[in-house]
Design a protein around this motif. Structure first.
Motif, mmCIF file in Angstrom:
data_model
loop_
_atom_site.group_PDB
_atom_site.id
_atom_site.type_symbol
_atom_site.label_atom_id
_atom_site.label_comp_id
_atom_site.label_asym_id
_atom_site.label_seq_id
_atom_site.Cartn_x
_atom_site.Cartn_y
_atom_site.Cartn_z
ATOM 1 N N GLU A 183 48.325 44.169 102.341
ATOM 2 C CA GLU A 183 48.702 45.058 103.440
ATOM 3 C C GLU A 183 48.508 46.505 103.012
ATOM 4 O O GLU A 183 48.915 46.895 101.912
ATOM 5 C CB GLU A 183 50.164 44.850 103.841
ATOM 6 C CG GLU A 183 50.399 43.612 104.676
ATOM 7 C CD GLU A 183 51.809 43.543 105.208
ATOM 8 O OE1 GLU A 183 52.062 42.686 106.058
ATOM 9 O OE2 GLU A 183 52.659 44.348 104.768
ATOM 10 N N HIS A 201 48.164 53.173 106.748
ATOM 11 C CA HIS A 201 47.248 54.282 106.999
ATOM 12 C C HIS A 201 47.879 55.290 107.966
ATOM 13 O O HIS A 201 48.761 54.936 108.767
ATOM 14 C CB HIS A 201 45.946 53.763 107.607
ATOM 15 C CG HIS A 201 45.185 52.834 106.721
ATOM 16 N ND1 HIS A 201 44.783 53.169 105.446
ATOM 17 C CD2 HIS A 201 44.735 51.563 106.935
ATOM 18 C CE1 HIS A 201 44.130 52.159 104.905
ATOM 19 N NE2 HIS A 201 44.098 51.165 105.778
ATOM 20 N N ARG A 233 50.243 53.246 110.465
ATOM 21 C CA ARG A 233 49.793 51.961 111.011
ATOM 22 C C ARG A 233 49.518 50.996 109.860
ATOM 23 O O ARG A 233 49.067 51.399 108.792
ATOM 24 C CB ARG A 233 48.553 52.141 111.881
ATOM 25 C CG ARG A 233 47.327 52.680 111.169
ATOM 26 C CD ARG A 233 46.143 52.790 112.122
ATOM 27 N NE ARG A 233 44.969 53.340 111.446
ATOM 28 C CZ ARG A 233 44.084 52.614 110.771
ATOM 29 N NH1 ARG A 233 44.239 51.297 110.662
ATOM 30 N NH2 ARG A 233 43.043 53.198 110.190
ATOM 31 N N ARG A 234 49.789 49.726 110.105
ATOM 32 C CA ARG A 234 49.641 48.702 109.085
ATOM 33 C C ARG A 234 48.317 47.963 109.287
ATOM 34 O O ARG A 234 47.945 47.616 110.409
ATOM 35 C CB ARG A 234 50.800 47.709 109.180
ATOM 36 C CG ARG A 234 50.836 46.709 108.045
ATOM 37 C CD ARG A 234 51.795 45.537 108.304
ATOM 38 N NE ARG A 234 52.982 45.872 109.061
ATOM 39 C CZ ARG A 234 54.222 45.628 108.656
ATOM 40 N NH1 ARG A 234 54.437 45.054 107.487
ATOM 41 N NH2 ARG A 234 55.249 45.934 109.420
ATOM 42 N N ALA A 235 47.621 47.729 108.192
ATOM 43 C CA ALA A 235 46.381 46.944 108.233
ATOM 44 C C ALA A 235 46.499 45.797 107.225
ATOM 45 O O ALA A 235 46.800 46.026 106.050
ATOM 46 C CB ALA A 235 45.177 47.819 107.892
ATOM 47 N N THR A 236 46.283 44.582 107.692
ATOM 48 C CA THR A 236 46.292 43.404 106.820
ATOM 49 C C THR A 236 44.855 43.030 106.497
ATOM 50 O O THR A 236 44.044 42.812 107.397
ATOM 51 C CB THR A 236 46.998 42.219 107.507
ATOM 52 O OG1 THR A 236 48.331 42.612 107.853
ATOM 53 C CG2 THR A 236 47.054 41.015 106.585
ATOM 54 N N ALA A 237 44.541 42.973 105.202
ATOM 55 C CA ALA A 237 43.156 42.751 104.768
ATOM 56 C C ALA A 237 43.076 41.490 103.915
ATOM 57 O O ALA A 237 43.908 41.246 103.045
ATOM 58 C CB ALA A 237 42.661 43.951 103.970
#
Length: 517
Positions: free
Chosen positions: A151, A154, A492-496
């Protein structure tokens, strides 16, 4: 006149004018002057300034500038963003006394409280600087071999911050300094009652940004105007997050507007805060905590103590001592270092207080105090004696929040009854219990206890520290404007998922085989 009230002579004259204070800060009001917004002082009703306001077209242009600034600012490493906030905190520290006097002149809170609010701005800067090196995500165990699940956090976009008059600097700093280190741009819509404080603090931050080569232009802006400016921020599709502090009615409107366009609202709204005083309480401690919580900022805090729930065995003696102690408070000009309670913000606040006291009487209440204290030469200033109101129960008026120094007295026999009274209102911001019984203290803090966002033991309802998340439940809005992990509201959350194998297994065992040549 009560012996502890302010002198019948006119309130102490301002030691320095608004113009002098802005000059000491290295700022000027020239660019903001106009005739649309008249700013008056609650100390004596005098006019402090006349300012222009921002139109709908100007709000659109402001958001466009903020969006452009964000696109550059998000690329600056977070520790470097923190350096901007660090420099701002140092500048505020350098000008603490001038800023405190300006805040008192415009807002009416006593000088020691104004200094405390400015210190809060300094403290949140320190907090945000440390945070700029701790915006961490996490690595999560993947169910697929040779895969990494991560996670990231950004920068989110433009913050629109709407603040109330009672904390004209701290609430802005809570959100804006954290948003800046998170990589966001910011637009501040202050209360029409305290725009000068906003122009001073934002002006200092803009000075720092202008001298910081990594900060883009228009990173922090101020929008002056009435509710229309707040509506413009709430409705604008390029304002990613709106943090609003104020009344429940305002929050209901702002929240719906922001959510309708799938923006992110952070709401910190009404408080109808209660203290429970148990038979085991340290009575002197409870009295001190109760009096400041109920009368600080002339009862105009969202965390002001408004309901006192006292065990029936000690109610009579406790209330007698409370009324006597409140009678010793010095009420008068907040510029006088000996003053405990300054003025209400304006006539509307006074009228609201009197309506509430009339309602309390009609509902069986016995009112002690609450009257206006006239000040010679200041017919437009509204000084009042804090009101202690003994109520037969938690009536309709007790369940309402009146933004004034009114403390309703209720009684209880069993702790669960007291907790039910505490929770029996629509607001859920702050609460406290005074007890030396560990079982009572633990129950109050447990899932069976207070339903508020702030739950204190042997300390009043007001006076939140920087590190803890600040906000409440129910119609208080559920938002957390600062402290703890509230920084996530501004990102903002980004799951990679990264596959470092030569195969392509799907999650949950899904099979989708193809013969690819």
């Amino acid at each position: 006149m009560h012996p502890n009230d302010a002198s019948p002579s006119a309130p102490r004259a301002f030691t320095r004018s608004v113009g002098d204070l802005f000059g000491e800060l290295g700022l000027s009001l020239d660019a903001h002057q106009g005739s649309a917004l008249t700013v008056t002082s609650p100390i004596d009703g005098s006019t402090l300034a006349s300012l222009r306001t921002d139109s709908a077209d100007e709000m659109d242009a402001m958001v466009a500038r903020a969006r452009t600034a964000f696109l550059d600012w998000r690329a600056v490493p977070a520790p470097h963003r923190g350096e901007l906030v660090r420099r701002f905190g140092l500048l505020v520290r350098e000008h603490k006394e001038a800023l405190s006097q300006l805040l008192t002149i415009e807002n009416g809170k006593i000088l020691t409280e104004a200094r405390g609010e400015v210190q809060e701005v300094i403290d949140i800067c320190d907090y945000a600087v440390g945070l700029s090196r701790q915006l961490f995500g996490m690595t999560i165990a993947s169910e697929r071999a040779e895969h990494r699940l991560t996670e990231y956090w950004h920068p989110l976009g433009v913050l629109g911050l709407i603040s109330a008059f009672n904390f004209p600097a701290a609430v802005w700093a809570w959100g804006t300094t954290v948003a800046l280190v998170c990589g966001d741009g910011a637009i501040w819509k202050p209360s029409e009652k305290t725009p000068l404080t906003a122009l001073a603090f934002a002006g200092l931050l803009q000075k720092v940004a202008a001298d910081y080569e990594q900060a883009p232009e228009n990173l922090v802006q101020v929008a002056l105007g009435d509710a229309a400016c707040g509506i413009a921020l709430a409705d604008h599709p390029d304002v990613a997050v709106v943090s609003a502090t104020g009344s429940v009615r305002m929050g209901q409107d702002v929240g719906v507007r922001v959510q309708r366009r799938f923006g992110r609202p952070i709401l910190e709204l009404g408080g109808n805060n209660a203290a429970i005083v148990t038979p085991s309480a340290d009575v002197a401690l409870a009295l001190r905590g109760t009096i400041f919580a109920a009368t600080g900022t002339c009862g105009q805090r969202c965390t002001t103590l408004r309901r006192l729930i006292v065990h029936e065995d000690i109610r009579e003696s406790f209330v007698r001592r409370l009324i006597a102690a409140v009678g010793t408070l010095n009420i008068g000009s907040p510029l006088d270092e000996a003053t405990h309670v300054g003025p209400l913000i304006d006539k509307a606040a006074f009228d609201g207080m009197q309506r509430a006291l009339d309602a309390a009487r009609s509902q069986g209440g016995i009112v002690h105090g609450g009257e206006r204290i006239e000040q010679a030469g200041s017919p437009e200033a509204y000084y009042v004696r804090p009101a202690i109101v003994e109520m037969p129960g938690q009536t309709e008026i007790v369940r309402e929040e009146t933004f004034a120094p009114i403390l309703y007295i209720l009684s209880y026999t069993e702790l669960d009854q007291a907790i039910a009274l505490q929770n029996g209102v629509s607001q859920g911001l702050s609460s406290c219990i005074f007890t030396r019984d560990v079982l009572e203290a633990e129950r109050f803090q447990s899932a069976l206890g207070s339903d508020c966002g702030i739950v204190n033991v042997n300390i009043g309802t007001s006076g939140a520290e920087i590190g803890g998340a600040f906000g409440g439940e129910k119609v208080t809005g559920g938002g957390r404007v600062s402290g703890s992990d509230s920084w996530k509201n501004y990102m903002r959350r980004a799951t990679a998922t990264v596959n470092y194998s030569t195969s392509l297994p799907l999650a949950q065992g899904v099979k989708f085989d193809l013969d690819i040549q």
